[in-house]
Design a protein around this motif. Structure first.
Motif, PDB file in Angstrom:
ATOM      1  N   LEU A 483       2.886   4.359   4.694  1.00 11.87           N
ATOM      2  CA  LEU A 483       3.059   5.655   4.034  1.00 11.87           C
ATOM      3  C   LEU A 483       3.071   5.496   2.514  1.00 11.87           C
ATOM      4  O   LEU A 483       2.497   6.308   1.774  1.00 11.87           O
ATOM      5  CB  LEU A 483       4.352   6.326   4.513  1.00 11.87           C
ATOM      6  CG  LEU A 483       4.350   6.849   5.944  1.00 11.87           C
ATOM      7  CD1 LEU A 483       5.737   7.349   6.341  1.00 11.87           C
ATOM      8  CD2 LEU A 483       3.334   7.972   6.110  1.00 11.87           C
ATOM      9  N   THR A 484       3.745   4.442   2.032  1.00 14.89           N
ATOM     10  CA  THR A 484       3.755   4.189   0.592  1.00 14.89           C
ATOM     11  C   THR A 484       2.352   3.855   0.094  1.00 14.89           C
ATOM     12  O   THR A 484       1.942   4.293  -0.984  1.00 14.89           O
ATOM     13  CB  THR A 484       4.717   3.028   0.267  1.00 14.89           C
ATOM     14  OG1 THR A 484       6.005   3.303   0.829  1.00 14.89           O
ATOM     15  CG2 THR A 484       4.876   2.860  -1.238  1.00 14.89           C
ATOM     16  N   MET A 485       1.608   3.084   0.872  1.00 11.12           N
ATOM     17  CA  MET A 485       0.222   2.767   0.514  1.00 11.12           C
ATOM     18  C   MET A 485      -0.617   4.036   0.446  1.00 11.12           C
ATOM     19  O   MET A 485      -1.467   4.201  -0.443  1.00 11.12           O
ATOM     20  CB  MET A 485      -0.363   1.805   1.560  1.00 11.12           C
ATOM     21  CG  MET A 485       0.189   0.397   1.494  1.00 11.12           C
ATOM     22  SD  MET A 485      -0.537  -0.567   0.145  1.00 11.12           S
ATOM     23  CE  MET A 485      -2.219  -0.728   0.713  1.00 11.12           C
ATOM     24  N   SER A 486      -0.377   4.966   1.382  1.00 11.26           N
ATOM     25  CA  SER A 486      -1.120   6.222   1.389  1.00 11.26           C
ATOM     26  C   SER A 486      -0.837   7.033   0.127  1.00 11.26           C
ATOM     27  O   SER A 486      -1.737   7.636  -0.472  1.00 11.26           O
ATOM     28  CB  SER A 486      -0.756   7.026   2.640  1.00 11.26           C
ATOM     29  OG  SER A 486      -1.414   8.269   2.643  1.00 11.26           O
ATOM     30  N   ASP A 487       0.437   7.050  -0.288  1.00 15.49           N
ATOM     31  CA  ASP A 487       0.789   7.772  -1.519  1.00 15.49           C
ATOM     32  C   ASP A 487       0.129   7.122  -2.736  1.00 15.49           C
ATOM     33  O   ASP A 487      -0.323   7.812  -3.654  1.00 15.49           O
ATOM     34  CB  ASP A 487       2.310   7.790  -1.698  1.00 15.49           C
ATOM     35  CG  ASP A 487       2.993   8.627  -0.633  1.00 15.49           C
ATOM     36  OD1 ASP A 487       2.320   9.505  -0.065  1.00 15.49           O
ATOM     37  OD2 ASP A 487       4.191   8.399  -0.373  1.00 15.49           O
ATOM     38  N   ALA A 488       0.098   5.790  -2.742  1.00  8.87           N
ATOM     39  CA  ALA A 488      -0.520   5.094  -3.876  1.00  8.87           C
ATOM     40  C   ALA A 488      -2.027   5.332  -3.915  1.00  8.87           C
ATOM     41  O   ALA A 488      -2.621   5.445  -4.992  1.00  8.87           O
ATOM     42  CB  ALA A 488      -0.215   3.599  -3.781  1.00  8.87           C
ATOM     43  N   SER A 505       4.232  -1.977  -6.225  1.00  6.92           N
ATOM     44  CA  SER A 505       5.218  -3.061  -6.302  1.00  6.92           C
ATOM     45  C   SER A 505       6.306  -2.908  -5.240  1.00  6.92           C
ATOM     46  O   SER A 505       6.913  -3.897  -4.823  1.00  6.92           O
ATOM     47  CB  SER A 505       5.846  -3.101  -7.702  1.00  6.92           C
ATOM     48  OG  SER A 505       6.569  -1.912  -7.956  1.00  6.92           O
ATOM     49  N   ARG A 506       6.514  -1.675  -4.782  1.00  5.78           N
ATOM     50  CA  ARG A 506       7.532  -1.447  -3.753  1.00  5.78           C
ATOM     51  C   ARG A 506       7.048  -1.808  -2.361  1.00  5.78           C
ATOM     52  O   ARG A 506       7.862  -2.082  -1.469  1.00  5.78           O
ATOM     53  CB  ARG A 506       7.965   0.021  -3.766  1.00  5.78           C
ATOM     54  CG  ARG A 506       8.945   0.382  -4.861  1.00  5.78           C
ATOM     55  CD  ARG A 506       9.155   1.881  -4.922  1.00  5.78           C
ATOM     56  NE  ARG A 506       9.272   2.470  -3.586  1.00  5.78           N
ATOM     57  CZ  ARG A 506       9.189   3.772  -3.354  1.00  5.78           C
ATOM     58  NH1 ARG A 506       8.950   4.599  -4.359  1.00  5.78           N
ATOM     59  NH2 ARG A 506       9.319   4.257  -2.143  1.00  5.78           N
ATOM     60  N   VAL A 507       5.730  -1.770  -2.127  1.00 11.67           N
ATOM     61  CA  VAL A 507       5.206  -1.947  -0.768  1.00 11.67           C
ATOM     62  C   VAL A 507       5.644  -3.284  -0.180  1.00 11.67           C
ATOM     63  O   VAL A 507       6.305  -3.338   0.867  1.00 11.67           O
ATOM     64  CB  VAL A 507       3.662  -1.830  -0.762  1.00 11.67           C
ATOM     65  CG1 VAL A 507       3.114  -2.232   0.606  1.00 11.67           C
ATOM     66  CG2 VAL A 507       3.237  -0.414  -1.091  1.00 11.67           C
ATOM     67  N   PRO A 519      18.822  -6.571   0.899  1.00 11.33           N
ATOM     68  CA  PRO A 519      18.745  -5.537  -0.137  1.00 11.33           C
ATOM     69  C   PRO A 519      17.523  -5.773  -1.027  1.00 11.33           C
ATOM     70  O   PRO A 519      17.340  -6.868  -1.571  1.00 11.33           O
ATOM     71  CB  PRO A 519      20.055  -5.696  -0.909  1.00 11.33           C
ATOM     72  CG  PRO A 519      20.500  -7.099  -0.644  1.00 11.33           C
ATOM     73  CD  PRO A 519      20.000  -7.446   0.725  1.00 11.33           C
ATOM     74  N   SER A 520      16.693  -4.754  -1.174  1.00  8.32           N
ATOM     75  CA  SER A 520      15.460  -4.910  -1.947  1.00  8.32           C
ATOM     76  C   SER A 520      15.735  -5.123  -3.432  1.00  8.32           C
ATOM     77  O   SER A 520      14.919  -5.738  -4.138  1.00  8.32           O
ATOM     78  CB  SER A 520      14.559  -3.685  -1.761  1.00  8.32           C
ATOM     79  OG  SER A 520      15.240  -2.507  -2.148  1.00  8.32           O
ATOM     80  N   ALA A 521      16.883  -4.644  -3.917  1.00  9.97           N
ATOM     81  CA  ALA A 521      17.170  -4.749  -5.346  1.00  9.97           C
ATOM     82  C   ALA A 521      17.342  -6.208  -5.790  1.00  9.97           C
ATOM     83  O   ALA A 521      17.123  -6.558  -6.939  1.00  9.97           O
ATOM     84  CB  ALA A 521      18.420  -3.950  -5.694  1.00  9.97           C
ATOM     85  N   GLY A 522      17.721  -7.086  -4.868  1.00  9.83           N
ATOM     86  CA  GLY A 522      17.980  -8.470  -5.271  1.00  9.83           C
ATOM     87  C   GLY A 522      16.828  -9.413  -5.048  1.00  9.83           C
ATOM     88  O   GLY A 522      16.975 -10.635  -5.205  1.00  9.83           O
TER      89      GLY A 522
END
Length: 585
Positions: A483-488, A505-507, A519-522
């Motif tokens: 879904l994120t790839m589709s938005d990009a 970068s989030r994918v 946790p993705s933040a770390g």
């Protein structure tokens, strides 16, 4: 056999019903976990589920006795993604602590479909000291700016509120107009949030909310004034208190100031016993009454509709049923009532209609006399009477009634035979008299057990998704990444590098974090590469991932440096890396 087919259909429906259940999740968070005693923080609750999600009735909040609720709001977003509809409801509470220390906001529970989901508990540390900005001495305006004693809730020379009532000694059910005013000298940076006062013991109707500020001069100072007017109807006698009105005023982009008005006290008087008519039903205000018949000529035993309308200035709930007296020659049947109210010149104008069915029981000219109605005029302090005009109805002798009263009796004639002869020479086709021998029905019988078996495992899967956060993240990781790839992909042809490369970068980062429940933040580049090496991803793929990651970071902090071809190349490379990861993680 038809009953058997219906029974099988019902069982089949009940078996497949769990397949359509929508999973529900709840998350709770705060914008900061350490606050000073004079600061506020925001508790945010995000609830996700199907289209039928209803947060107002099924949520169970923990006790918040250690905090004052300054403001609360709710937002609902309905979205449709491939395969399902989703509702997201967000609750926000602005809280201020009463004392210092460490506190825990317990889990928030949501009940849906016979099961309960819980959010995570939240720890808050409250520093007993005030924030550094609060240590600045409060500005005391010079005497020329100070206001007279009646403005006792003056906050400072630039911004303050007050609350006024027009009647301090009302009667029960008499309208009180409550006016809340907000005075300010300078423009505010956003929309102020209004929280109405506690009006327990009153019926409340909103009269007016100013959309354009007016001006008012006090001690030579010109103020902008916004106001809200409410109509309050006391429902019982005695001393009543109208609580403070709160107003959260934004003072800059990140902070706001809470203003409190004064409380208002009123003494509610009982309606006098002296002069009270026996037909008085509770109406207080100023009213009029009129009646309407749907016809003035009718046959005996045929209905006539009578509609009585009482309307005027007052509380619609206080308008009671009129007393119908002296209506002879009719049987009277009440058939319901309806009510409505609106606002005229800051007064509540109410209308109530009472409907009756009148059934005439004799012929001739029948009189319907005036119908009287009593109400209490709160301005004059006396009971008054109003009445309708009289009517005359002409009741005719009906044809059916005339025939019955003539006493004539006709001879009974035989028009046919009660029983005809039974025919025995008819042949009925009876090739397959047994329904159970039907092949289609035999196959249909096996569908409910199969559906029940499938729904059992699907329900088990749904329960694990709700209760096991790591499993839920692992299961949804690939779908979320796609879904994120589709938005990009939609942004490749637009000059919006910051948004595009932020999504790219989030994918991979979010996919790895969800698959491993981290946790993705770390997750830094070095840690991501280390994870990929542990999963034995080919070295060329890891090198491509590094190149893609570094390119995204560069483009995010130097927007405008890439072209459409570059974005398409990065999108294709990211898809390649994602597909490789899906095979090993």
């Amino acid at each position: 056999m038809v009953k058997h087919i219906l029974l099988i259909t019902v069982i089949l429906f009940l078996c497949f019903q769990p397949l359509f259940a929508q999973e529900v999740s709840i998350e709770a968070s705060v914008d900061k976990d350490t606050v000073h005693l004079d600061e506020t923080f925001t508790l945010t609750i995000v609830l996700r589920g199907g289209a039928e999600l209803n947060v107002t009735t099924n949520i169970e909040m923990p006790e918040l006795d250690d905090f004052e609720i300054i403001n609360q709001s709710r937002n609902t977003v309905f979205s449709i993604i491939p395969g399902q509809a989703e509702t997201t409801q967000t609750l926000q509470y602005v809280l201020q602590p009463f004392k210092g220390g460490k506190f825990v906001i317990d889990s928030i529970e949501f009940h849906s479909g016979g099961k309960t989901v819980k959010s995570n508990p939240i720890e808050i540390t409250v520093d007993s000291t005030v924030s550094p900005t609060a240590s600045v001495p409060t500005y005391v305006p010079p005497r020329s700016y100070q206001l007279p004693d009646k403005y006792s809730y003056y906050d400072d020379k630039d911004m303050w509120t007050e609350q006024l009532v027009d009647i301090e000694n009302p009667y029960v059910n008499e309208q009180i107009t409550l006016t809340f005013k907000f005075y300010y000298r300078n423009n505010i940076s956003g929309e102020a949030q209004y929280q109405p006062p506690d009006t327990t013991g009153f019926k409340l109707v909103e009269l007016h909310k100013s959309s354009i500020s007016s001006t008012e001069t006090i001690n030579g100072i010109e103020y902008n004034v916004d106001y809200v007017k409410l109509a309050l109807f006391p429902v019982s006698a005695g001393d009543k208190t109208i609580g403070e009105t709160l107003l959260n005023v934004p003072v800059d982009f990140f902070d706001y100031k809470t203003l409190k008005s004064n409380k208002s006290n009123v003494h509610v008087r009982s309606l006098p016993d002296k002069g009270r008519p026996s037909s008085f039903s509770g109406a207080v205000g100023e009213f009029m009454i009129y009646a309407r018949l749907d016809r003035e000529e009718v046959e005996i035993n045929q209905p006539v509709s009578l509609e009585l309308t009482v309307e005027g200035f007052g509380n619609v709930d206080s308008i009671g049923q009129p007393v119908l007296a002296g209506i002879n020659g009719f049987k009277v049947y009440p058939s319901g009532s309806s009510s409505d109210s609106n606002v005229k010149d800051n007064l509540v104008y109410s209308q109530k209609k009472f409907k009756y069915v009148l059934m005439p029981v004799k012929t001739g000219i029948v009189d319907i006399p005036e119908i009287n109605y009593a109400y209490f005029n709160s301005k004059k302090g006396t009971y008054e009477h109003i009445k309708t005009k009289p009517f005359k109805i002409k009741v005719l002798q009906g044809k059916v009634a005339s025939s019955e009263q003539s006493g004539e009796q006709k001879e009974i004639k035989i028009t046919g035979h009660d029983i005809n002869h039974i025919k025995t020479d008819v042949f009925l086709n009876n090739e397959n008299p047994f329904l159970y021998k039907n092949l289609a029905l035999r196959l249909f019988i096996f569908i409910p057990p199969i559906g029940l078996f499938m729904s059992f495992f699907y329900k088990k899967h749904i329960n694990r998704l709700s209760n096991d956060q790591g499993f839920a993240r692992f299961t949804r990781a690939y779908k979320k990444a796609r879904l994120t790839m589709s938005d990009a992909a939609k942004l490749t042809g637009k000059d919006d590098d910051l948004q595009f490369y932020s999504l790219i970068s989030r994918v991979i980062t979010d996919y790895i974090a969800d698959k491993l429940n981290l946790p993705s933040a770390g997750l830094t580049l070095e840690k991501l590469c280390s994870i990929l090496e542990e999963k034995k991803l080919p070295g060329d793929i890891i090198e491509e991932f590094k190149r893609c990651y570094e390119k995204c970071e560069y483009a995010r902090f130097a927007p405008g440096s890439s072209k459409e071809e570059d974005r398409k190349e990065v999108l294709s490379l990211t898809e390649k890396i994602l597909n490789s990861l899906a095979k090993v993680i």
